[in-house]
Design an enzyme around this catalytic site. Structure first.
Site, PDB file in Angstrom:
ATOM      1  N   GLY A 194      11.078 -18.256  15.124  1.00 19.24           N
ATOM      2  CA  GLY A 194       9.866 -17.508  14.275  1.00 19.24           C
ATOM      3  C   GLY A 194      10.705 -17.255  12.621  1.00 19.24           C
ATOM      4  O   GLY A 194      11.742 -17.360  12.334  1.00 19.24           O
ATOM      5  N   LEU A 195       9.822 -16.950  11.710  1.00 16.71           N
ATOM      6  CA  LEU A 195      10.261 -16.513  10.455  1.00 16.71           C
ATOM      7  C   LEU A 195      11.089 -15.326  10.601  1.00 16.71           C
ATOM      8  O   LEU A 195      11.111 -14.508  11.524  1.00 16.71           O
ATOM      9  CB  LEU A 195       8.892 -16.198   9.617  1.00 16.71           C
ATOM     10  CG  LEU A 195       7.931 -17.370   9.105  1.00 16.71           C
ATOM     11  CD1 LEU A 195       6.651 -16.687   8.390  1.00 16.71           C
ATOM     12  CD2 LEU A 195       8.761 -18.244   8.218  1.00 16.71           C
ATOM     13  N   PRO A 196      12.225 -15.433   9.519  1.00 19.24           N
ATOM     14  CA  PRO A 196      13.058 -14.102   9.383  1.00 19.24           C
ATOM     15  C   PRO A 196      11.868 -12.800   9.388  1.00 19.24           C
ATOM     16  O   PRO A 196      10.968 -12.600   8.807  1.00 19.24           O
ATOM     17  CB  PRO A 196      13.664 -14.064   7.998  1.00 19.24           C
ATOM     18  CG  PRO A 196      13.451 -15.687   7.929  1.00 19.24           C
ATOM     19  CD  PRO A 196      12.351 -16.125   8.278  1.00 19.24           C
ATOM     20  N   SER A 256      10.465 -11.658  11.739  1.00 21.33           N
ATOM     21  CA  SER A 256       8.861 -11.999  12.822  1.00 21.33           C
ATOM     22  C   SER A 256       9.383 -11.077  14.093  1.00 21.33           C
ATOM     23  O   SER A 256       8.088 -10.931  14.583  1.00 21.33           O
ATOM     24  CB  SER A 256       8.809 -13.318  13.166  1.00 21.33           C
ATOM     25  OG  SER A 256       9.834 -13.914  13.866  1.00 21.33           O
ATOM     26  N   GLY A 257      10.209 -10.557  14.354  1.00 24.90           N
ATOM     27  CA  GLY A 257      10.691  -9.652  15.621  1.00 24.90           C
ATOM     28  C   GLY A 257      11.277 -10.475  16.378  1.00 24.90           C
ATOM     29  O   GLY A 257      11.504  -9.703  17.736  1.00 24.90           O
ATOM     30  N   LYS A 258      11.956 -11.518  16.190  1.00 28.50           N
ATOM     31  CA  LYS A 258      13.024 -12.258  17.170  1.00 28.50           C
ATOM     32  C   LYS A 258      14.027 -11.482  17.892  1.00 28.50           C
ATOM     33  O   LYS A 258      13.956 -11.111  19.139  1.00 28.50           O
ATOM     34  CB  LYS A 258      13.399 -13.576  16.824  1.00 28.50           C
ATOM     35  CG  LYS A 258      12.522 -14.290  15.918  1.00 28.50           C
ATOM     36  CD  LYS A 258      13.365 -15.439  15.600  1.00 28.50           C
ATOM     37  CE  LYS A 258      14.039 -15.255  14.285  1.00 28.50           C
ATOM     38  NZ  LYS A 258      13.529 -14.802  13.210  1.00 28.50           N
ATOM     39  N   SER A 315      15.469 -21.082  13.632  1.00 32.75           N
ATOM     40  CA  SER A 315      15.502 -22.651  14.084  1.00 32.75           C
ATOM     41  C   SER A 315      14.168 -23.305  13.411  1.00 32.75           C
ATOM     42  O   SER A 315      13.305 -23.463  13.967  1.00 32.75           O
ATOM     43  CB  SER A 315      15.496 -22.762  15.514  1.00 32.75           C
ATOM     44  OG  SER A 315      14.593 -21.929  16.076  1.00 32.75           O
TER      45      SER A 315
END
Length: 241
Positions: free
Chosen positions: A79-81, A83-85, A152
């Site tokens: 996910g985008l920077p 985004s909560g990863k 990624s």
């Protein structure tokens, strides 16, 4: 997975024999009315049965029949920077550890701290993803599952990961750029907008959304704990039965 040690088998045998020997002494005494005979029978039985129990356990330990191997899996958070990863992946990892399965946590920041100067161009990122894929593959060869969180941003690198590892579960944490900006406690989006950071996904570089993610969670609408429950439930249903 875990292997039964000799010490554990012996302790299990002793704990069981305390119960079993006491029962034997009571039965012999009840039939013959002699406490000395009952205690002697109990002691002899204890020594013999502990040895037999240990041998029985070791034989069954070597037999594969009736055992179900837990196939290693890879949870791939993308996910985008911001985004909560990392936040969600960390909590999922803690919940999965409670299942007592071999598990490792991989995060982009930790890997880049170990291997600095990787670069952020498309070519460099794709090459870096292949390194991560080899690492996950090595862990899986040793029956270790992984929880990995990486931006990624390119489809070809995520495809390479899927082809390299077993049981790859892509978790796409969906969030728009504006929402991610609001969460930007590091100020990285501001730097990217000013041109101080290049190849920043979602600002001056693309983020190609996954087309075949196993799990899609909109983090603008879904709370962290709710997302964790959804992901853990998926793993339990498909890989840890």
């Amino acid at each position: 997975m875990y292997k039964e040690t000799n010490k554990r088998s012996i302790v299990k045998g002793i704990s069981w024999r305390i119960v079993a020997t006491t029962t034997t002494i009571i039965i012999v005494y009840a039939f013959f009315g002699r406490l000395d005979l009952a205690i002697a029978a109990g002691m002899i039985e204890t020594v013999l049965k502990i040895a037999l129990y240990w041998a029985h356990e070791r034989i069954w330990q070597k037999l594969r029949w009736g055992k179900q191997r837990i196939e290693p899996f890879n949870l791939w958070f993308t996910g985008l920077p911001l985004s909560g990863k990392t936040t969600i992946a960390d909590k999922v990892y803690e919940e999965l550890k409670k299942l007592h399965i071999p598990l490792e946590r991989l995060d982009s920041k930790d890997i880049r701290d170990v291997v600095p100067d990787i670069g952020f161009s498309r070519e460099e990122r794709n090459r870096h993803m292949k390194r991560i894929g080899h690492l996950i593959k090595t862990l899986q060869n040793n029956s270790v599952s992984t929880v990995a969180s990486f931006v990624s941003p390119y489809r070809e690198s995520r495809k390479a990961i899927r082809e390299m590892v077993k049981n790859n579960v892509v978790v796409y944490l969906k969030a728009d750029v504006n929402t991610c900006k609001q969460r930007d406690y590091k100020g990285v989006y501001e730097k990217a907008l000013k041109g101080e950071l290049q190849n920043f996904s979602g600002v001056n570089d693309v983020y190609e959304e996954p087309q075949h993610a196993e799990i899609v969670i909109d983090t603008t609408k879904t709370a962290v704990d709710e997302a964790v429950v959804t992901i853990v439930k998926y793993i339990k249903k498909n890989y840890v039965k």
